[in-house]
Motif scaffolding. Sequence first.
Motif, PDB file in Angstrom:
ATOM      1  N   LYS A   1       0.306  64.045  33.499  1.00 51.85           N
ATOM      2  CA  LYS A   1       1.544  62.745  33.775  1.00 51.85           C
ATOM      3  C   LYS A   1       2.785  63.104  34.780  1.00 51.85           C
ATOM      4  O   LYS A   1       2.164  62.275  35.464  1.00 51.85           O
ATOM      5  N   MET A   2       3.121  64.117  34.429  1.00 51.11           N
ATOM      6  CA  MET A   2       4.095  64.741  35.850  1.00 51.11           C
ATOM      7  C   MET A   2       3.872  64.492  36.641  1.00 51.11           C
ATOM      8  O   MET A   2       4.403  64.082  38.090  1.00 51.11           O
TER       9      MET A   2
ATOM     10  N   ALA B   1      -0.139  69.852  24.437  1.00 56.64           N
ATOM     11  CA  ALA B   1       0.814  68.792  24.297  1.00 56.64           C
ATOM     12  C   ALA B   1       1.264  68.905  26.402  1.00 56.64           C
ATOM     13  O   ALA B   1       2.094  68.296  26.590  1.00 56.64           O
TER      14      ALA B   1
ATOM     15  N   ASN C   1       6.274  63.877  39.416  1.00 57.98           N
ATOM     16  CA  ASN C   1       7.637  64.167  38.938  1.00 57.98           C
ATOM     17  C   ASN C   1       7.555  66.061  38.961  1.00 57.98           C
ATOM     18  O   ASN C   1       8.157  67.137  39.149  1.00 57.98           O
TER      19      ASN C   1
ATOM     20  N   SER D   1      14.636  72.721  29.633  1.00 52.13           N
ATOM     21  CA  SER D   1      13.215  70.792  29.124  1.00 52.13           C
ATOM     22  C   SER D   1      12.333  70.854  28.389  1.00 52.13           C
ATOM     23  O   SER D   1      12.320  72.354  27.245  1.00 52.13           O
ATOM     24  N   VAL D   2      11.090  70.202  27.883  1.00 50.04           N
ATOM     25  CA  VAL D   2      11.348  69.948  26.880  1.00 50.04           C
ATOM     26  C   VAL D   2       9.680  71.856  27.210  1.00 50.04           C
ATOM     27  O   VAL D   2       8.982  71.633  26.500  1.00 50.04           O
ATOM     28  N   PHE D   3       8.877  71.414  28.358  1.00 47.24           N
ATOM     29  CA  PHE D   3       7.997  72.862  28.478  1.00 47.24           C
ATOM     30  C   PHE D   3       9.011  74.338  27.991  1.00 47.24           C
ATOM     31  O   PHE D   3       8.232  75.072  27.947  1.00 47.24           O
TER      32      PHE D   3
ATOM     33  N   GLU E   1      -0.635  67.876  29.030  1.00 53.06           N
ATOM     34  CA  GLU E   1      -0.860  65.786  28.580  1.00 53.06           C
ATOM     35  C   GLU E   1       0.228  65.837  29.659  1.00 53.06           C
ATOM     36  O   GLU E   1       0.396  64.857  30.740  1.00 53.06           O
ATOM     37  N   LEU E   2       1.419  66.659  29.215  1.00 55.91           N
ATOM     38  CA  LEU E   2       2.456  65.656  29.908  1.00 55.91           C
ATOM     39  C   LEU E   2       2.667  66.648  31.093  1.00 55.91           C
ATOM     40  O   LEU E   2       3.372  65.282  32.514  1.00 55.91           O
TER      41      LEU E   2
ATOM     42  N   ARG F   1       2.914  60.783  37.623  1.00 55.45           N
ATOM     43  CA  ARG F   1       3.790  60.111  38.573  1.00 55.45           C
ATOM     44  C   ARG F   1       5.052  60.992  39.152  1.00 55.45           C
ATOM     45  O   ARG F   1       5.812  60.446  40.150  1.00 55.45           O
TER      46      ARG F   1
END
Lengths: 445, 461
Positions: free
Chosen positions: B204-205, B197, B210, B411-413, B200-201, B208
Amino acid sequence: MNPPSISRRAFLQGSALAVTASAASRAGAAGLPEAPLQQSPLTQPPLSPANGRPYQPVVTLNGWTLPWRMKNGVKEFHLVAEPVVREIAPGMKANLWGYNGQSPGPTIEVVEGDRVRIFVTNKLPEATSVHWHGQRLPNGMDGVAGLTQPGIPPGQTFVYEFTARRAGTFMYHPHADEMVQMAMGMMGFWVTHPRDPKFMRVDRDFVFLMNAYDIEPGAAVPKVNTMLDFNLWTWNSRAFPGIDPLVVRQNDRVRIRIGNLTMTNHPIHLHGHEFNVTGTDGGWVPPAARWPEVAADIAVGQMRAIEFDATEEGDWALHCHKAHHTMNAMGHGVPTMIGVDQSAVAGKIARLIPDYMAMGDKGGAMGDMEMPLPENTLPMMGGRGPYGAIEMGGMFSTVKVRRNLARDDYRDPGWYRAPAGSVAREWRGEAPAAHAAPGGHHEHP
Amino acid sequence: MIPLVSRPSRASALAACALLAGCAQLSPDGGFGPLREIVAQRTGAAPAWHRTPEEAAGNQARVAQLLPAGGRLATADDAVQIALINNPDLQAAFAELGVAEADLVQAGRLPNPGFSFARTHSGGDVKVERSLTLGLMQLIAMPAASRIEARRFDQVRLQLATRVLATAAQTRQAYYRALASQQGLAYQEQVEQAAEAAHELAAKMAERGNFSRLDAAREQLFYAETQTRLRRARREAQQDKESLARLLGMAPAFTLPERLPELPAKIDDAADVERQAIAQRLDIQAARSELEGLRLSLGLTRATRLVNVLDLGALRTSESGKAPETGYQVDIEIPLFDWGQARVAKAEAIYMQGANRLAAVALDARAQARLAWRERQDAYELARRYRDDIVPLRHRMSEENLLRYNGMLISVFDLLADAREQAATVNAAIEAGRDFWIADAALQLALGGPAAAENRQGTQP
């Protein structure tokens, strides 16, 4: 403004009767004036002088003024340096050091030319001293431990005595282990009123100190070794939504005196009015030298008095213009999620972390989210207004200008009701045609 | 050959033979009954010896009953029961019992009488000898030989029982090992999901804008490493399951419970582990029996001074790479020159040797019991620490971290990293639980009987 809560000694309300029977029994024997305590975190009404020279009293935002007694023509105050519990905002309490039950300590108000005697009792675990920031006084009264006096050992009482020679805006704070003691909240405001009460007289005179704390979410004691990365930006050790509004009658002449005891500057911005900076650390600014502003930068260790006529009715924001300073505790290392679609990953994460919710992909606004936080922690932004969440925290308040207030009425009048048609609203008519920027639109061959 | 035995002694020898022959019949179960008793008493599971196709078939039915095809091997006790009736190595070992019993019976049998007929030529003479022979030597030695074989049979039985107990302990340990590595694998899969997860995140970041490539690569690296760890965990789980299957004497076509059994609420104090070990351990019983044999042999020597069976103890020859060979040898001498004083001294020395050997075995047993008890005690404390403190604290940290995530403080990380750490802690807790059960089985073996983990049966999943 909220009604004043009952402090331990009700005499604080309005009357300047500083010494009560119970106080006399404790302090009388030692010949000390009473050291009253304040435990309410709310703004107390101004304390009109019952004796001594007359003056127009100030209102300490989320604070109070220290009562005194007259003894042989000398104004006697008693400060007790001690550990205190301060509510930073509803939902969070900090274990600080302060004076007389609160951090910051009470505002001391005297009149130019007053002979002042201040007893300082140290109930802290280490030596302290009090420096009377900005005052002209005998060198031995300047309160720099080691330089001008020995530190006040724990358990002992020292006395400071000098004449308040210059009218203006001052502060007091320790000059002994000051890094720790100021990080723990030891500070207070001092106002020396002009001998002539008509001199630069205003209708409402607010004072507050700016301070900052680094309190780990879920903890209560500030980290005293933090230098810059504070997470609670406060006025008088209160953070929005814990900061009271500054309530003003329309067309009142308003003065706001602000002192900065943080470790960075704060551009304080008032909405809806221009103001003049009328006072600095050094005294009153001559009218010809005043600058009109809507944001005054107040540097570290400085004091500014700003003045304006509150001509415009409404709820006007007053805040530090550093965007992080209008936030409460936040993670500065959190990566930006804007534009990142988390929907595919969110399911996977939720399998591992059942209460997980994807956030931040559309921006930072979270004022309407109600999610459980660590205990004793303020949300990053909080407080609600008449139109929804006010996505602010920290150094933020409002100046509430109202038409029909009594002279000394500081009670919170509630939210401003804007006249019909005077609020920004959704446009329901035809959308105007969008125009391409010049040169920004190319036909592809 | 001319028998040189007087009439009365022949009669008494014949009587003795008859008596011995009467005792030493082949038993219907090949002497397995007492062995089964010993093992059942100590493990709660009875071994079986399949000597006929019918018995083998019955065994298959019993295994099928304990474990339907592809079924769930619910408890370590079931695993032990299956191993004791199905492990082919044990079945092979049980055959030794048959060999020993046959030897015992053989030793008690009268030798068959024989006739001899000799016709010799010496020049012109023809000499014819006819005689009736009887294995006189064997007859004389028969009482001693029977006693010796009986003792040897006992010893074989004790050795076999020891081996069965060891197999039971190994099976129990293999069961917990397989279960724990399977449970750990499940957590490793969670870790891999968290890493996936995050990866993948992060991708994506990065896409984009980020995230920097460095940050994205860090998450990608972590994901790749997690995958290799998962693969390793999967391999270990397979290996452990195969080891268990081998002990059970079957293919690994069974499933295991998802979780290790709960720790017992408490475990016994160590008051008498040494006494228990001395009372219950079969190696001590074997050494004691050997010493008893020596004592009898010594008595025999004193009585006859002619028949030397002392070599029972001495005849323990061992060659490297082979099992020690034990046996006996009976010599009869004519006491012309040696009247046996030296032999008595030797007998005493050998007896003392046996006594010391028993003492050494007992010392070993005590030490093993103490150590095994200590190790189980430590493993229990450790497993409890994980269960009562470390895992709950880790869990609380995760809850607090989620609260911090809610407040946008982390953060989510950070959240995913925390999930990985939590899984690692849970894995360590699983290993601690496994180590307790393994130490428990080891203590059981060291005590030669049931270990002291309370309500063992009640807490099996």
